[in-house]
Design an enzyme around this catalytic site. Structure first.
Site, PDB file in Angstrom:
ATOM      1  N   ASP A 102       0.845  -1.199   0.000  1.00 57.05           N
ATOM      2  CA  ASP A 102       0.000   0.000   0.000  1.00 57.05           C
ATOM      3  C   ASP A 102       0.884   1.255   0.000  1.00 57.05           C
ATOM      4  O   ASP A 102       1.809   1.369   0.804  1.00 57.05           O
ATOM      5  CB  ASP A 102      -0.871  -0.047   1.272  1.00 57.05           C
ATOM      6  CG  ASP A 102      -1.904   1.056   1.322  1.00 57.05           C
ATOM      7  OD1 ASP A 102      -2.398   1.468   0.260  1.00 57.05           O
ATOM      8  OD2 ASP A 102      -2.239   1.492   2.449  1.00 57.05           O
ATOM      9  N   HIS A 103       0.610   2.181  -0.887  1.00 57.64           N
ATOM     10  CA  HIS A 103       1.347   3.464  -0.971  1.00 57.64           C
ATOM     11  C   HIS A 103       2.869   3.270  -0.978  1.00 57.64           C
ATOM     12  O   HIS A 103       3.579   3.864  -0.158  1.00 57.64           O
ATOM     13  CB  HIS A 103       0.965   4.402   0.190  1.00 57.64           C
ATOM     14  CG  HIS A 103      -0.438   4.898   0.083  1.00 57.64           C
ATOM     15  ND1 HIS A 103      -0.821   5.881  -0.783  1.00 57.64           N
ATOM     16  CD2 HIS A 103      -1.572   4.505   0.715  1.00 57.64           C
ATOM     17  CE1 HIS A 103      -2.129   6.079  -0.688  1.00 57.64           C
ATOM     18  NE2 HIS A 103      -2.606   5.249   0.214  1.00 57.64           N
TER      19      HIS A 103
HETATM   20  P1  13P Z   1      -8.800   5.016   5.434  1.00 57.81           P
HETATM   21  O1  13P Z   1      -7.932   5.957   6.203  1.00 57.81           O
HETATM   22  O2  13P Z   1     -10.104   5.662   5.059  1.00 57.81           O
HETATM   23  O3  13P Z   1      -9.029   3.730   6.139  1.00 57.81           O
HETATM   24  O4  13P Z   1      -8.070   4.686   4.054  1.00 57.81           O
HETATM   25  C1  13P Z   1      -7.060   3.725   4.003  1.00 57.81           C
HETATM   26  C2  13P Z   1      -6.320   3.722   2.717  1.00 57.81           C
HETATM   27  O5  13P Z   1      -6.674   4.361   1.743  1.00 57.81           O
HETATM   28  C3  13P Z   1      -5.115   2.880   2.650  1.00 57.81           C
HETATM   29  O6  13P Z   1      -4.458   3.012   1.437  1.00 57.81           O
HETATM   30  O1  G3H Z   2      -3.168   5.122   3.435  1.00 57.68           O
HETATM   31  C1  G3H Z   2      -2.461   4.886   4.404  1.00 57.68           C
HETATM   32  C2  G3H Z   2      -2.779   3.733   5.251  1.00 57.68           C
HETATM   33  O2  G3H Z   2      -3.828   4.058   6.118  1.00 57.68           O
HETATM   34  C3  G3H Z   2      -1.555   3.219   5.942  1.00 57.68           C
HETATM   35  O3  G3H Z   2      -1.229   3.983   7.035  1.00 57.68           O
HETATM   36  O4  G3H Z   2       1.194   4.393   6.641  1.00 57.68           O
HETATM   37  O5  G3H Z   2       0.185   4.686   8.926  1.00 57.68           O
HETATM   38  O6  G3H Z   2       0.485   2.401   7.946  1.00 57.68           O
HETATM   39  P1  G3H Z   2       0.268   3.857   7.682  1.00 57.68           P
HETATM   40 ZN    ZN Z   3      -4.579   5.012   0.667  1.00 57.62          ZN
END
Ligand code: 13P
Ligand code: G3H
Ligand code: ZN
Length: 318
Positions: free
Chosen positions: A81-82
Site C-alpha cells: 500500500d502506498h
Molecule cells: P482510510 O484511512 O479511510 O481507512 O483509508 C485507508 C487507505 O486508503 C489505505 O491506502
Molecule cells: O493510506 C495509508 C494507510 O492508512 C496506511 O497507514 O502508513 O500509517 O500504515 P500507515
Molecule cells: Zn490510501
C-alpha cells in the site's frame, strides 16, 4: 491461497468491490481471516511502508504465510500500500506480493508516469500487478470552491492517457475521499461523475478507492465515552460502495476503521477492568470484534458470498 490481484479484479469488475484491509500485527490478521471466512469473501491484505517497519516486514510476511495454512479455504492477494520506488522494487524482488502500489501522485504528471513505467517494467517481469495513483486525495471542505475542489481530483481524460501509456493494471483515483477519520466537513460528496467518465473512457479497467473507511458514528461515540477525543470524525457512506463497484471500483481501501475497532475495544476494556494486565484478554475481544467488522463490511462491498465463485473462476483464468 495467495492469488493474483488481477484475477480477483477480473472476477469482481462491475459486480462488487474487494475489501483491501491494512494489517500491522497478528491480532488484526486473525480477525481479518476469520471475518473473511465467515462471510465467504475473497479479499486483499495490504501492507504499508509503516507497517513493514513497525515490527519487521519478514514477521508480517511469515504471519501471512502461516495464516494461509491456518485458513486453507481463504482466497486473497497480498499488496503493498502506498509504496515508493524502493519499497515496490524490494517487494517485487521478494516474490511474495501479488501486487504493489506505486504512489507518485505528489509528482507532476510526467514524473508520475516515468516512475510508474519503471515499476510496471520491473513488476510485470515477475508477474506482479501494479496499482498507480493519479490525482490528490483530499476531503471535501465546505470553504473550498468547486474549482478548487476539482483541481485535486482525478481528471478522466488524463486518467485514460495515464493508463494507456504507463501500463499500470489498476488506478487509484481521487474522487473526494481522504485518509484518516476526518474525511468530510459539511455534506458528503463522492464524485461518482468522475468514476462514470473514467469507466466510459476505459471500460473494464479496475479502479481503486482509497480513504474508504466509514468511521461509524457509534464507534466514535463509544471511543469518546471511554476517554477518547475524536471530535467531528466522519467517513464514507458505506451504502455507496455498491454504486462505486458498478462504476468500476474493484478495490476499496480500509485502514482507519480497523484502528477505531482496536481503540474502542482497548479503551473500554481498560476503563471497565482496570485491575487486568493480561494483554490476551483485550486481544481476544479485538479479534472477535474485528472479525465482525470485516463480516459486515464485506456485505456492504458485495464481496461476501463470492468465495466459491472466485475459486471456480480461478480454475479457468490464466
Ligand atoms: P482510510 O484511512 O479511510 O481507512 O483509508 C485507508 C487507505 O486508503 C489505505 O491506502
Ligand atoms: O493510506 C495509508 C494507510 O492508512 C496506511 O497507514 O502508513 O500509517 O500504515 P500507515
Ligand atoms: Zn490510501
Amino acid at each position: 491461497m495467495i492469488v493474483s490481484t488481477k484475477k480477483l479484479f477480473a472476477h469482481a469488475y462491475g459486480q462488487y468491490a474487494l475489501g483491501a484491509y491494512n494489517i500491522n500485527n497478528a491480532e488484526q490478521l486473525m480477525g481479518l481471516f476469520r471475518g473473511n471466512i465467515e462471510s465467504q469473501a475473497p479479499f486483499i491484505i495490504q501492507i504499508s511502508k509503516g507497517a513493514r517497519k513497525y515490527t519487521d516486514k519478514r514477521l508480517l510476511e511469515a504471519m501471512i504465510r502461516a495464516s494461509e495454512q491456518i485458513f486453507p479455504e481463504a482466497i486473497f492477494a497480498v499488496h503493498i500500500d502506498h509504496g515508493d520506488e524502493e519499497t515496490c522494487l524490494d517487494a517485487i524482488r521478494s516474490g511474495f506480493y501479488s501486487s504493489v502500489m506505486i504512489d507518485a501522485s505528489d509528482k507532476d504528471f510526467a514524473e508520475n508516469m516515468a516512475i510508474t513505467k519503471r515499476i510496471v517494467a520491473a513488476a510485470h517481469a515477475k508477474d506482479v500487478a501494479v496499482e498507480a495513483e493519479l490525482g490528490q486525495l483530499g476531503g471535501v471542505e465546505e470553504h473550498i470552491s468547486v474549482a478548487e475542489d476539482r483541481a485535486h481530483l482525478t481528471d478522466p481524460k488524463q486518467a485514460e492517457e495515464f493508463i494507456s501509456q504507463s501500463g499500470c493494471d489498476s488506478l487509484a483515483c481521487a474522487i473526494g475521499t481522504s485518509h484518516g477519520a476526518y474525511k468530510f466537513s459539511g455534506s458528503q460528496s463522492i464524485h461518482f461523475d468522475i468514476l462514470e467518465e473514467i469507466q466510459k473512457l476505459v471500460p473494464g479497467f479496475p479502479l481503486v478507492m482509497h480513504g474508504s473507511s466509514s468511521v461509524p458514528a457509534e464507534e466514535v461515540e463509544r471511543i469518546n465515552a471511554a476517554g477518547g477525543k475524536l471530535k467531528g470524525a466522519k467517513g464514507v457512506d458505506e451504502t455507496q460502495f455498491k454504486n462505486a463497484a458498478n462504476l468500476g471500483v474493484t478495490k476499496v481501501n480500509i485502514d482507519t476503521d480497523g484502528r477505531l475497532v482496536w481503540t474502542r475495544v482497548h479503551r473500554e476494556f481498560f476503563r471497565d477492568q482496570p485491575e487486568v494486565f493480561d494483554l490476551r484478554k483485550p486481544g481476544e475481544i479485538f479479534m472477535n470484534e474485528y472479525a465482525k467488522y470485516i463480516f459486515h463490511k464485506n456485505q456492504m462491498l458485495g464481496s461476501a458470498g463470492q468465495l466459491e465463485a472466485v475459486r471456480q473462476s480461478l480454475q479457468f483464468r490464466k
